[in-house]
Design a protein around this motif. Structure first.
Motif, PDB file in Angstrom:
ATOM      1  N   THR A  52      11.499  66.205  32.873  1.00 30.93           N
ATOM      2  CA  THR A  52      10.043  66.162  33.042  1.00 30.93           C
ATOM      3  C   THR A  52       9.618  66.736  34.389  1.00 30.93           C
ATOM      4  OG1 THR A  52       9.940  64.196  31.637  1.00 30.93           O
ATOM      5  CG2 THR A  52       8.058  64.633  33.069  1.00 30.93           C
ATOM      6  N   ALA A  53      10.345  66.408  35.449  1.00 31.51           N
ATOM      7  CA  ALA A  53       9.968  66.891  36.781  1.00 31.51           C
ATOM      8  C   ALA A  53      10.055  68.409  36.868  1.00 31.51           C
ATOM      9  CB  ALA A  53      10.863  66.243  37.837  1.00 31.51           C
TER      10      ALA A  53
ATOM     11  N   PRO B  67      18.755  58.503  31.421  1.00 31.21           N
ATOM     12  CA  PRO B  67      17.407  58.452  32.021  1.00 31.21           C
ATOM     13  C   PRO B  67      17.232  59.419  33.179  1.00 31.21           C
ATOM     14  CG  PRO B  67      18.630  56.423  32.449  1.00 31.21           C
ATOM     15  CD  PRO B  67      19.382  57.160  31.410  1.00 31.21           C
TER      16      PRO B  67
ATOM     17  N   THR C 256       7.647  59.023  32.202  1.00 27.96           N
ATOM     18  CA  THR C 256       8.772  59.289  31.301  1.00 27.96           C
ATOM     19  C   THR C 256       9.828  58.202  31.408  1.00 27.96           C
ATOM     20  OG1 THR C 256       8.409  61.676  31.415  1.00 27.96           O
ATOM     21  CG2 THR C 256      10.593  60.932  30.743  1.00 27.96           C
ATOM     22  N   LEU C 257      10.128  57.774  32.626  1.00 31.50           N
ATOM     23  CA  LEU C 257      11.132  56.733  32.810  1.00 31.50           C
ATOM     24  C   LEU C 257      10.683  55.421  32.188  1.00 31.50           C
ATOM     25  CD1 LEU C 257      13.844  55.967  34.082  1.00 31.50           C
ATOM     26  CD2 LEU C 257      12.615  55.386  36.182  1.00 31.50           C
TER      27      LEU C 257
ATOM     28  N   TYR D  23      10.962  55.754  28.463  1.00 31.15           N
ATOM     29  CA  TYR D  23      12.361  55.762  28.033  1.00 31.15           C
ATOM     30  C   TYR D  23      12.956  54.353  28.046  1.00 31.15           C
ATOM     31  CZ  TYR D  23      17.375  56.562  28.086  1.00 31.15           C
ATOM     32  OH  TYR D  23      18.714  56.504  27.808  1.00 31.15           O
TER      33      TYR D  23
ATOM     34  N   SER E  57       7.144  61.989  35.875  1.00 33.92           N
ATOM     35  CA  SER E  57       8.531  61.527  35.748  1.00 33.92           C
ATOM     36  C   SER E  57       8.596  60.006  35.638  1.00 33.92           C
ATOM     37  CB  SER E  57       9.342  62.007  36.949  1.00 33.92           C
ATOM     38  OG  SER E  57       9.331  63.413  37.036  1.00 33.92           O
ATOM     39  N   TRP E  58       7.768  59.320  36.402  1.00 25.50           N
ATOM     40  CA  TRP E  58       7.751  57.862  36.320  1.00 25.50           C
ATOM     41  C   TRP E  58       7.267  57.397  34.946  1.00 25.50           C
ATOM     42  CZ3 TRP E  58       9.793  53.755  38.335  1.00 25.50           C
ATOM     43  CH2 TRP E  58       9.215  52.509  38.122  1.00 25.50           C
TER      44      TRP E  58
ATOM     45  N   VAL F 108      14.270  62.184  33.374  1.00 23.69           N
ATOM     46  CA  VAL F 108      13.351  62.290  34.507  1.00 23.69           C
ATOM     47  C   VAL F 108      13.388  63.700  35.096  1.00 23.69           C
ATOM     48  CG1 VAL F 108      12.956  61.495  36.867  1.00 23.69           C
ATOM     49  CG2 VAL F 108      13.358  59.839  35.061  1.00 23.69           C
TER      50      VAL F 108
ATOM     51  N   ALA G  88      11.065  50.085  36.094  1.00 22.62           N
ATOM     52  CA  ALA G  88      10.369  50.736  34.985  1.00 22.62           C
ATOM     53  C   ALA G  88      10.197  49.797  33.798  1.00 22.62           C
ATOM     54  CB  ALA G  88      11.143  51.990  34.557  1.00 22.62           C
TER      55      ALA G  88
ATOM     56  N   VAL H 161      10.238  62.132  25.906  1.00 20.33           N
ATOM     57  CA  VAL H 161      11.568  61.944  26.470  1.00 20.33           C
ATOM     58  C   VAL H 161      12.630  62.497  25.530  1.00 20.33           C
ATOM     59  CG1 VAL H 161      10.965  59.961  27.884  1.00 20.33           C
ATOM     60  CG2 VAL H 161      11.590  59.603  25.509  1.00 20.33           C
TER      61      VAL H 161
END
Length: 441
Positions: A416-417, A409, A285-286, A289, A282-283, A413, A130, A381
């Motif tokens: 968000t998911a 993290p 967001t990661l 973050y 989610s990705w 994730v 990420a 996030v």
């Protein structure tokens, strides 16, 4: 049969015939009114009602207008379940479902604990992917081949980490002799303060506490020795984990999208677009973050490092690097790593300088928590501080320092998911989807 008996029999038959006629008239009247409907039966069939006393109704009688027994709820399997109070049935349903979820969670934790030497490097590789994914994207837009772009970014990242560690170790080695001298002076100052300060401890008390400390070390020598004997296994696990992190990061950066599409195709068709949308969010967001955390950690390290240089505190660069690494643990990381700088300042420059450095650490922590994180990370996030503290504590218990680094993290994730999966919106059509349209009639 005598004449009297024949007369008696005729009267009985006439009486029964009249009674049956009256009953038939009542039944026809009640059928017309809609009160009682009796299925055809024998002449002796009787009907009972509150208004007209009589024999009990036969089993074939159907009472119209009377209250029928309550039908079981569709969620109950039998009338017995319907007799159980609704609140108790709901509590029982929640209880066994929570037990199943808890059992599955416990089994997953046991499995993760058994293969943590694989899970932890993969989690670290995801974080590094990420962090480095934007750099790979820049090189791809510059027409670099994907494998070459991934290799360049990964080698550059490894070189930066190795170079930083080399500088830290060299400066630490150079400053150890001087710090050891000053640390002995600091210990004597602490002893003097214990004697002349508010505690007013005597020499005998100090000697007793020192002897108890030495006795504890002697009693735990075997434990310390056993830990030292397992150093070879620890080093082997560390090397294995490092290699796995490097290779996993390379393939995540190069083939991450292909791997994700393969995993999505394993799901039922109806769930693929929903899961793909949640995974993409989610990705993102990661990535946000990790980038924000690196920026916040860099600002923390620079802020504390400047004051360490101004006050001529030894190991300024290693301590700043420690603050940078500690800032990856939100809320508490920068404070804990800054405490080491306060202790070094106390040993090297005295109490006043240590208090100033402590104020700097607290100030930087407040700026990070109230300005930097809300401004840089944003709402994408945003996690409640209580969830962060609980996640860090659980990560430390389950996987030590690595768990503390990965827990926050992971919470971001999952947050968000779950939000995307629970949303009642239809995700956008993937750009590579093939839509087959029916011909118009």
């Amino acid at each position: 049969m005598s004449r009297l008996e024949r007369v008696r029999e005729r009267l009985r038959r006439a009486y029964e015939s009249g009674r049956n006629a009256v009953r038939a008239g009542r039944e026809r009247h009640r059928a017309r009114v809609g009160t009682v409907s009796v299925q055809p039966g024998g002449p002796d069939s009787g009907v009972a009602s509150p208004a007209t006393p009589g024999p009990a109704a036969p089993p074939s009688a159907v009472v119209v207008g009377a209250e029928s027994p309550a039908a079981p709820h569709p969620s109950t399997a039998s009338q017995d379940d319907a007799d159980v109070p609704h609140a108790l049935r709901i509590a029982a349903a929640w209880s066994w479902r929570l037990l199943v979820v808890g059992l599955v969670g416990w089994a997953l934790l046991r499995i993760v604990g058994q293969i943590r030497i694989v899970i932890i490097p993969l989690a670290v590789a995801l974080l590094l992917s990420a962090l480095l994914a934007p750099a790979v994207g820049w090189l791809l837009r510059a027409r670099f081949p994907r494998s070459l772009a991934t290799a360049v970014v990964l080698v550059g990242g490894v070189a930066a980490v190795v170079g930083t560690l080399t500088l830290v170790v060299n400066e630490f080695i150079k400053g150890v002799p001087e710090l050891s001298k000053k640390s002995s002076q600091g210990v004597r100052q602490i002893q003097d303060w214990l004697k002349t300060g508010p505690l007013h401890m005597s020499d005998s008390q100090l000697d007793r506490y020192i002897n108890e400390g030495q006795q504890w070390v002697n009693d735990n020598t075997n434990r310390l020795t056993s830990g030292a004997l397992s150093t070879a296994a620890t080093v082997a696990e560390l090397l294995t984990g490092t290699l796995l992190v490097v290779f996993a990061t390379f393939f995540f950066l190069r083939d991450g999208r292909i791997i994700w599409r393969f995993l999505v195709r394993l799901l039922p068709v109806g769930a693929r677009w929903k899961v793909d949308d949640a995974g993409q969010a989610s990705w993102s967001t990661l990535v946000a973050y990790v980038r924000a955390t690196v920026l916040v950690a860099f600002i923390d390290a620079v802020g504390i490092g400047i004051f360490l240089v101004v006050f001529d505190i030894p190991f300024a660069f290693p301590l700043a690097a420690l603050v940078f690494l500690g800032a990856f643990i939100p809320i508490v990381g920068a404070t804990l790593s800054g405490t080491v700088a306060v202790l070094v300042a106390l040993v090297d420059s005295g109490l006043v300088t240590a208090l100033i450095i402590l104020g700097v650490v607290i100030g930087v922590q407040q700026v990070e928590g109230h300005i930097l994180q809300p401004l840089i990370m944003g709402r994408a996030v945003a996690i409640h501080p209580l969830a962060v503290i609980i996640g860090i504590a659980a990560g430390v218990v389950l996987a030590g320092i690595t768990g503390a680094l990965v827990s926050v993290p992971l919470i971001a994730v999952l947050n968000t998911a779950v939000r995307r999966l629970a949303a009642r919106t239809v995700p956008d059509t993937p750009p590579d989807a093939v839509v087959v349209a029916a011909k118009a009639p």
